[in-house]
Design a protein around this motif. Sequence first.
Motif, short mmCIF file in Angstrom:
data_model
loop_
_atom_site.label_atom_id
_atom_site.label_comp_id
_atom_site.label_asym_id
_atom_site.label_seq_id
_atom_site.Cartn_x
_atom_site.Cartn_y
_atom_site.Cartn_z
N LYS A 1 63.05 64.55 -30.04
CA LYS A 1 62.53 63.45 -30.86
C LYS A 1 61.01 63.34 -30.71
N PHE A 2 60.52 63.47 -29.47
CA PHE A 2 59.08 63.36 -29.22
C PHE A 2 58.33 64.52 -29.89
N GLU A 3 58.85 65.73 -29.73
CA GLU A 3 58.17 66.89 -30.31
C GLU A 3 58.22 66.85 -31.84
N SER A 4 59.30 66.28 -32.39
CA SER A 4 59.39 66.10 -33.84
C SER A 4 58.31 65.14 -34.32
N MET A 5 58.06 64.10 -33.54
CA MET A 5 57.04 63.12 -33.89
C MET A 5 55.64 63.76 -33.91
N LEU A 6 55.40 64.69 -32.96
CA LEU A 6 54.10 65.36 -32.90
C LEU A 6 53.87 66.25 -34.11
N LYS A 7 54.96 66.77 -34.67
CA LYS A 7 54.83 67.71 -35.80
C LYS A 7 54.75 67.00 -37.15
N THR A 8 55.05 65.71 -37.18
CA THR A 8 55.06 64.95 -38.44
C THR A 8 54.13 63.75 -38.32
N ASP A 9 54.01 63.02 -39.38
CA ASP A 9 53.20 61.79 -39.35
C ASP A 9 54.04 60.58 -38.95
N ASP A 10 55.33 60.81 -38.67
CA ASP A 10 56.19 59.70 -38.29
C ASP A 10 55.83 59.20 -36.90
N VAL A 11 56.07 57.93 -36.66
CA VAL A 11 55.85 57.34 -35.34
C VAL A 11 57.19 56.79 -34.86
N TYR A 12 57.63 57.29 -33.72
CA TYR A 12 58.90 56.83 -33.14
C TYR A 12 58.59 55.96 -31.92
N PHE A 13 59.42 54.97 -31.72
CA PHE A 13 59.25 54.09 -30.56
C PHE A 13 60.15 54.55 -29.41
N PHE A 14 59.55 54.60 -28.21
CA PHE A 14 60.31 54.92 -26.99
C PHE A 14 60.11 53.80 -25.98
N ASP A 15 61.13 53.55 -25.17
CA ASP A 15 60.95 52.65 -24.02
C ASP A 15 59.96 53.27 -23.05
N ALA A 16 59.33 52.43 -22.23
CA ALA A 16 58.38 52.93 -21.23
C ALA A 16 59.05 53.93 -20.29
N GLU A 17 60.30 53.64 -19.92
CA GLU A 17 61.02 54.55 -19.02
C GLU A 17 61.29 55.89 -19.70
N ASP A 18 61.53 55.86 -21.01
CA ASP A 18 61.73 57.12 -21.73
C ASP A 18 60.45 57.95 -21.70
N PHE A 19 59.31 57.27 -21.89
CA PHE A 19 58.04 57.99 -21.81
C PHE A 19 57.83 58.59 -20.42
N GLU A 20 58.18 57.84 -19.39
CA GLU A 20 58.05 58.36 -18.02
C GLU A 20 58.83 59.67 -17.89
N GLY A 21 60.06 59.67 -18.39
CA GLY A 21 60.88 60.87 -18.30
C GLY A 21 60.30 62.03 -19.08
N ILE A 22 59.78 61.74 -20.28
CA ILE A 22 59.16 62.79 -21.10
C ILE A 22 57.94 63.37 -20.39
N ILE A 23 57.11 62.50 -19.83
CA ILE A 23 55.89 62.95 -19.13
C ILE A 23 56.25 63.79 -17.91
N HIS A 24 57.21 63.31 -17.12
CA HIS A 24 57.65 64.08 -15.94
C HIS A 24 58.15 65.46 -16.35
N TYR A 25 58.89 65.48 -17.44
CA TYR A 25 59.44 66.76 -17.92
C TYR A 25 58.32 67.75 -18.18
N TYR A 26 57.31 67.32 -18.94
CA TYR A 26 56.23 68.24 -19.28
C TYR A 26 55.39 68.62 -18.06
N LEU A 27 55.12 67.68 -17.17
CA LEU A 27 54.34 67.99 -15.97
C LEU A 27 55.10 68.95 -15.06
N ASN A 28 56.41 68.77 -14.96
CA ASN A 28 57.22 69.62 -14.09
C ASN A 28 57.28 71.07 -14.57
#
Length: 466
Positions: A15-42
Amino acid sequence: MGLEPNENKDHYITKFESMLKTDDVYFFDAEDFEGIIHYYLNIGKVALGKKAIKIGLQQHPNAIELKLLQVEVLVFEDQFEAAERLLNKLETLDPNNEEIFIQRANILSKKDDHQGAVNMLYQALQVADDCLDIYSLLGMEYLFMDDFEKAKLNFTKCLLHDETDYSALYNVIYCYEFLEDFDGAIVFLNDYLERNPYCEVAWHQLGKMYLNKELLKEALTAFDFAIISEDTFLGAYFEKGRVLEKLGNYNEAIESYQTTLTLDDPTSHAYLRIGKCHEKLGNDDLAKYYYYHTVHEDPLLDKGWLAITEFYTKKKKYQKAKKYINKAINIDSENALYWKKSAIIYLALNDLNEADFAFKQAVELGNYELDTWLEWAWVLQALKDLDSAEKVLQQGMEFYPESPEIHYHLSGLYLKTQRPSLAKENLLTALQLNPQKAVFFKEKFPEFTHVKWISEMVSKNRKASN
């Protein structure tokens, strides 16, 4: 909070990567963002992690955990001043957040202020609910300071919190090894295994400790238990092979090494050990077969080329040996042993100039063995460079002042250069050190053995020693 490897994680990442490829804006909880960030950093995708932080803070501008992840990235990129400014703001908002102290410790550590980092981590301990990660960080800081006792203590605390923390277990054993406290490591591991009898990692480490103490039967038992605990444990099979080799059970060792080849892609080290075992069994064709497989699998494994060199040297096939020792030297030209092997091969081929050069390289790289000095001196003598031969022997005498061979050789050189007083002095010293080795002088300088004063001196000292 890192995302677990499940469908939920995949959903948020997609969902996050789809948002980066389009002009759509999706809402995520703060905890979801934490998980996404950890994923990419790891997985090392820092740029995507930074994008996730930026968008996350746009949607959740007051989320402290997201700002702490921003600090983590700043520290990773060595932007210490920016990280410190952000940490100062966060500390006013949440002064008891242990992650603030951990990131400050990280900054100090990267600045090589390891004691400062330790002090900061102890502050983190005062406010933390879960201390596991902090003890691990403390252990690492003490390792940086070469304080292995305190490092061991902190890694042990990690195990008290979580006995399945194999990273901590390895670090504890590393500390014992560095301190050369093999007995302590054995006691520790046996105690650990009382509580975790099927831990293949602990059995494997216990076997290595027994191996360090040359307790081969105990090591073999430990590696067997590691294999019972995990029958695909490649490292345990390899170490078991090493023990069986040391015990002279070469066929069993081959079987153990062969098992490693079936568990994973073949390794050059396994081929090398199998070749060594076959050579000891007298299976020369098989030994050669596996040695060549070794260097085919890894052409940069110099030990493979060395094994082939030694194989042909034993067969007195020096031309082939020369070819392969040169391959080893091309890979590691700073290895004194390889140059010495090269010198011996060239000497066998009567290529004295190359032997001289190789001995010189060996000595310059730190090979000071007695036979190196003696052989090099004979090469120089054969080249009729008696002055250099003398200097080599005198240099060797600095390392072996009580070597009768050096004194016998010097005596002969002084006779050749017509310095009889020095010849007598060295011959007398040699005879006093070991009169039985006068045969060395007789073999190397037969032209002088019938000189009256020499034969009398040799005879007199032999009688005195009987």
